[in-house]
Scaffold this motif. Structure first.
Motif, PDB file in Angstrom:
ATOM      1  N   ALA A   8     -25.673  30.301   6.231  1.00 46.35           N
ATOM      2  CA  ALA A   8     -25.895  29.357   5.202  1.00 46.35           C
ATOM      3  C   ALA A   8     -25.681  29.942   3.858  1.00 46.35           C
ATOM      4  O   ALA A   8     -25.023  29.474   2.925  1.00 46.35           O
ATOM      5  N   ALA A   9     -25.876  31.296   3.748  1.00 41.15           N
ATOM      6  CA  ALA A   9     -25.617  31.870   2.477  1.00 41.15           C
ATOM      7  C   ALA A   9     -24.171  32.191   1.970  1.00 41.15           C
ATOM      8  O   ALA A   9     -23.677  31.822   0.932  1.00 41.15           O
ATOM      9  N   ARG A  11     -21.618  30.488   3.396  1.00 43.29           N
ATOM     10  CA  ARG A  11     -20.999  29.138   3.354  1.00 43.29           C
ATOM     11  C   ARG A  11     -21.169  28.537   1.962  1.00 43.29           C
ATOM     12  O   ARG A  11     -20.255  27.788   1.105  1.00 43.29           O
ATOM     13  N   LEU A  12     -22.548  28.640   1.486  1.00 39.80           N
ATOM     14  CA  LEU A  12     -22.568  28.343   0.004  1.00 39.80           C
ATOM     15  C   LEU A  12     -21.573  28.995  -0.854  1.00 39.80           C
ATOM     16  O   LEU A  12     -21.148  28.393  -1.696  1.00 39.80           O
ATOM     17  N   ARG A  15     -18.437  27.673  -0.503  1.00 42.10           N
ATOM     18  CA  ARG A  15     -18.317  26.125  -0.887  1.00 42.10           C
ATOM     19  C   ARG A  15     -18.039  26.243  -2.532  1.00 42.10           C
ATOM     20  O   ARG A  15     -17.395  25.539  -3.031  1.00 42.10           O
ATOM     21  N   ARG A  16     -18.999  27.099  -3.087  1.00 34.23           N
ATOM     22  CA  ARG A  16     -19.118  27.079  -4.742  1.00 34.23           C
ATOM     23  C   ARG A  16     -17.581  27.625  -5.132  1.00 34.23           C
ATOM     24  O   ARG A  16     -17.059  27.037  -6.243  1.00 34.23           O
ATOM     25  N   GLU A  87     -15.722  25.269   5.776  1.00 32.83           N
ATOM     26  CA  GLU A  87     -15.952  24.624   4.354  1.00 32.83           C
ATOM     27  C   GLU A  87     -14.474  24.070   3.949  1.00 32.83           C
ATOM     28  O   GLU A  87     -14.694  22.685   3.259  1.00 32.83           O
TER      29      GLU A  87
END
Length: 366
Positions: A8-9, A11-12, A15-16, A87
């Motif tokens: 999750a970290a 991917r976030l 994504r940003r 993503e």
């Protein structure tokens, strides 16, 4: 149940960065001049209904913007590649990959082919494996880096990529700061790697706030194969010694949190360096005479940090390579301004010379 926290970290973070890329693209489109700002006017016949607007054929639709990932097969870049593959499609972006074969180890070509196959299996397209020739300028690490970035630049141009993602982590940033400190090259060296760099902001580093273990964990839980480069454990390389000996010794002496503190120092130093660079850019015009030559008296009146930036820029403009121009070179030239005693010519890298003539600082090819 959502993804593992490590997954999750990463991917976030990706994504940003992809959102930032899209924002930059939108800003560029807004600034681009319109080719149809004043379309030709045709007389309107009220008896004739307007012709329907012709839709562009599907085969003429422009392709979605392409983002590439530079992947060596190590944990950091494999985690980055998997996150990009996940993503990018959700944001309407295409995702591809490039792996660079430096040719420095036996079987490196086969390993690069394996990495390319893994990228294809992740769904990335296009995927390229590029062989480069590594020179000797600046030492083996610098030469390999120069060859790698040249290959990445060429690949991005060839495919029309809007960005290239790099897998540098917070640990890499801490190492870069310590290497800069050891060189004594000033606050710019302490600012480490920028989150956005390269021509037009081509290179993006999503993981500068993520530690190396998080990337490795993300690969583990996703069953992504990882290759550990033996050069990263070879004490012949400065960064390897720092990673396996220097940083652990610092953490033993100072306690945990050294890596985080060094990464934070990089960001603070970058903010300060950017501000000083902007000041120097504004002040430069005020210290030149009508013919464009630098006036020593006016340079002397500036704060040293601003003055030396102007001197450094003048040396680079004259042909001195930025990577070979160190603080000691700039200090010697600075003495022509602040400690003038009739010194002779100062030799700089790139066959550039600096000298004082008639109250002017002259920096030119020798």
């Amino acid at each position: 149940m959502g993804p593992h926290p490590a997954v999750a970290a990463i991917r976030l973070a990706v994504r940003r960065v992809l959102h930032d890329v899209l924002t930059d693209l939108a800003a560029q489109r807004d600034l681009a001049p319109s080719r149809t700002a004043h379309p030709p006017q045709t007389p309107h016949n009220p008896q004739t209904p307007p012709a329907p607007r012709q839709a562009r054929p599907a085969h003429e639709q422009p392709p979605s913007p392409l983002v590439l990932v530079a992947c060596s097969g190590g944990a950091d870049s494999m985690a980055l590649a998997s996150a990009l593959a996940f993503e990018a499609p959700k944001l309407g972006l295409r995702a591809g990959a490039v792996t660079v074969d430096h040719g420095l180890q036996p079987g490196s070509d086969l390993r690069a082919a394996e990495v390319a196959a893994r990228m294809t299996a992740l769904g990335l397209d296009p995927v390229e494996s590029l062989a480069v020739s590594v020179g000797r300028d600046g030492g083996p690490e610098a030469a390999a880096r120069d060859a790698r970035y040249a290959a990445l630049d060429a690949a991005a141009d060839r495919h029309g990529a809007v960005a290239v993602l790099l897998g540098h982590t917070r640990d890499d940033q801490a190492e870069t700061v310590l290497l800069g400190l050891a060189r004594g090259s000033g606050i710019r060296s302490l600012s480490g790697m920028a989150a956005v760099s390269g021509a037009g902001g081509r290179y993006r580093r999503p993981f500068l706030h993520i530690d190396r273990q998080t990337a490795r964990k993300a690969c583990l839980v996703q069953s992504l194969p990882v290759w550990d480069d033996p050069h990263n454990a070879d004490p012949a390389y400065t960064r390897s010694r720092l990673r396996h000996e220097g940083l652990p010794a610092l953490e033993k002496a100072l306690g945990k949190g050294v890596v985080e503190a060094l990464a934070r120092t990089a960001q603070l130093s970058r903010d300060d360096a950017d501000a000083l660079d902007a000041w120097a850019a504004q002040a430069e015009a005020s210290v030149r005479d009508a013919s464009g030559r630098l006036e020593c008296a006016k340079l002397f009146a500036l704060p040293p940090a601003v003055r030396r930036r102007i001197v450094r820029r003048a040396a680079i403009d004259a042909g001195s390579p930025a990577g070979a121009l160190f603080a000691r070179h700039i200090e010697e030239v600075d003495r022509l301004i602040t400690g003038w005693r009739g010194q002779g010519v100062i030799n700089l890298p790139g066959k550039v010379v600096a000298q004082r003539q008639g109250g002017r600082l002259v920096i030119r090819q020798g």
